[in-house]
Scaffold this active site. Structure first.
Site: not given
Length: 395
Positions: A335-337
């Protein structure tokens, strides 16, 4: 100055294992990546091992641990019961034509609709821990039996399950009297000493205390208490040291032997059964070198199958099919997190894009707590029947 990246000390298996590597690569070739691989043979073996360790106890699988239809199917075939806590879990069992009579509804706090759904499903045993929940059952008192949940907090449990639920032992007698006044049948007591216990000492303490409480109540009761639910807490082998469930349960079995022979004994195993039964298979989708660390980006992570590292305080053993000098590395999810990091400052041999990373002991509270952040697809569950047991590290 504190190290911003403390060393990750989880069990790590490296080096050549051609048979295992081919096995997992073949699965990825057929089904894609990422995967969760459910080994039905391991699940059956664990269920039978716990039955042998607690022969007088009926096992009710804690559906919340991994609510997958294939797991429900196997437990059903083995004759196990089911510990449920929501209408959604009832629906899952209905799909497999599991009778509500083979369940206990263990969530102590329920809306009226949940009670009515449970009764419609066929559940008749409900767990409560306070007088307000007792009063909710008054309209249905001719159709229900109650287990009073008692709190026994364990300092050794990784997840404290007596913080949020359970009455104090000295409240039990008053609650039974209140139930009698309301015309509600109290069948017995229940407890859960916490998840991932290091030893069985708190189980023994809780069994002994419940034994005394039930005996005291039964001295004057018109309908004696005769059911004891000892909950779960049977551990998974996240350290890969080998787990002897017979030895773990020996003191529990001795404590249960002191109870009257006609009492009905129940347990709610989840983690012990499914953790070793499921393996994660992920692929290195990318790599980089940043601030002295080799970064490897997988196609599954904290928002997916590794969610238990956040929600369940578990650390899963990893395996890679590479050897060589171990360098400080970070294993991240897709993910982008930035919180999506599976392993930070772990010593890995150099991996390449396309390599597989295997997560072991990943059946419990992994897929159950996954999210759909970034709309990334879930790991696909593949069911196999393989003789391979989960690995054990030998020091």
């Amino acid at each position: 100055m504190n190290n911003p990246h403390p060393i990750d000390t989880r069990p790590l298996i490296t080096g050549d294992d051609p048979a295992a590597q081919t096995y997992y690569q073949d699965l990825v070739s057929e089904y894609g990546s990422p995967l969760l691989v459910l080994n039905g043979r391991v699940l059956k073996t664990r269920f039978k091992a716990l039955q042998a360790a607690l022969p007088e106890v009926d096992l009710y699988y804690a559906v919340k641990a991994h609510p997958d239809p294939e797991i429900i199917k196997i437990i059903d075939q083995l004759g196990g019961g089911f510990d449920i806590a929501s209408a959604g879990e009832m629906s899952l069992l209905l799909d497999h034509k599991v009778s509500g009579r083979r369940t206990i509804h263990t969530h102590p706090i329920k809306k009226d609709q949940e009670i009515r759904d449970g009764l419609r499903f066929g559940a008749t045993t409900f767990v409560i821990d306070n007088v307000h929940e007792l009063k909710k059952l008054v309209p249905y008192r001719s159709r229900v039996g109650v287990l009073l949940r008692v709190s026994f907090r364990s300092a050794s449990a990784i997840v404290d399950l007596s913080k949020k639920f359970g009455c104090a032992p000295d409240e039990v007698s008053e609650l039974v009297q209140e139930a009698n006044a309301l015309g509600i049948h109290v069948k017995g007591l229940s407890f859960h000493v916490g998840s991932q216990c290091h030893d069985a000492s708190k189980h023994v303490e809780a069994i002994s205390r419940c034994h005394r409480l039930m005996q005291e109540i039964n001295e004057t009761a018109n309908k004696p208490l005769s059911v004891l639910d000892i909950g779960g807490g049977f551990p998974a082998d996240y350290e890969l040291k080998g787990l002897d469930i017979e030895a773990f349960c020996m003191p529990i079995r001795a404590a249960l032997a002191e109870l009257p022979r006609d009492w009905h004994l129940i347990a709610e195993p989840g983690r012990y059964l499914v953790a070793p039964s499921v393996t994660s298979v992920t692929t290195v989708a990318g790599k980089s070198m940043r601030n002295g660390f080799r970064w490897y980006y997988l196609d599954d992570g904290i928002y997916g199958s590794y969610s238990g590292q956040l929600f369940d305080h578990a650390t899963y053993p990893l395996q890679v099919f590479r050897d060589g000098e171990r360098m400080p590395s970070i294993v991240a999810g897709p993910t982008c997190d930035s919180i999506d990091v599976v392993a930070e400052n772990i010593g890995l041999p150099e991996l390449e894009i396309g390599d597989l990373v295997i997560g072991h002991q990943m059946g419990a509270y992994t897929a159950a707590t996954k999210t759909r952040f970034n709309s990334i697809p879930d790991a696909r569950l593949v069911v196999v029947d393989h003789p391979q047991e989960p690995p054990v590290l030998v020091n």
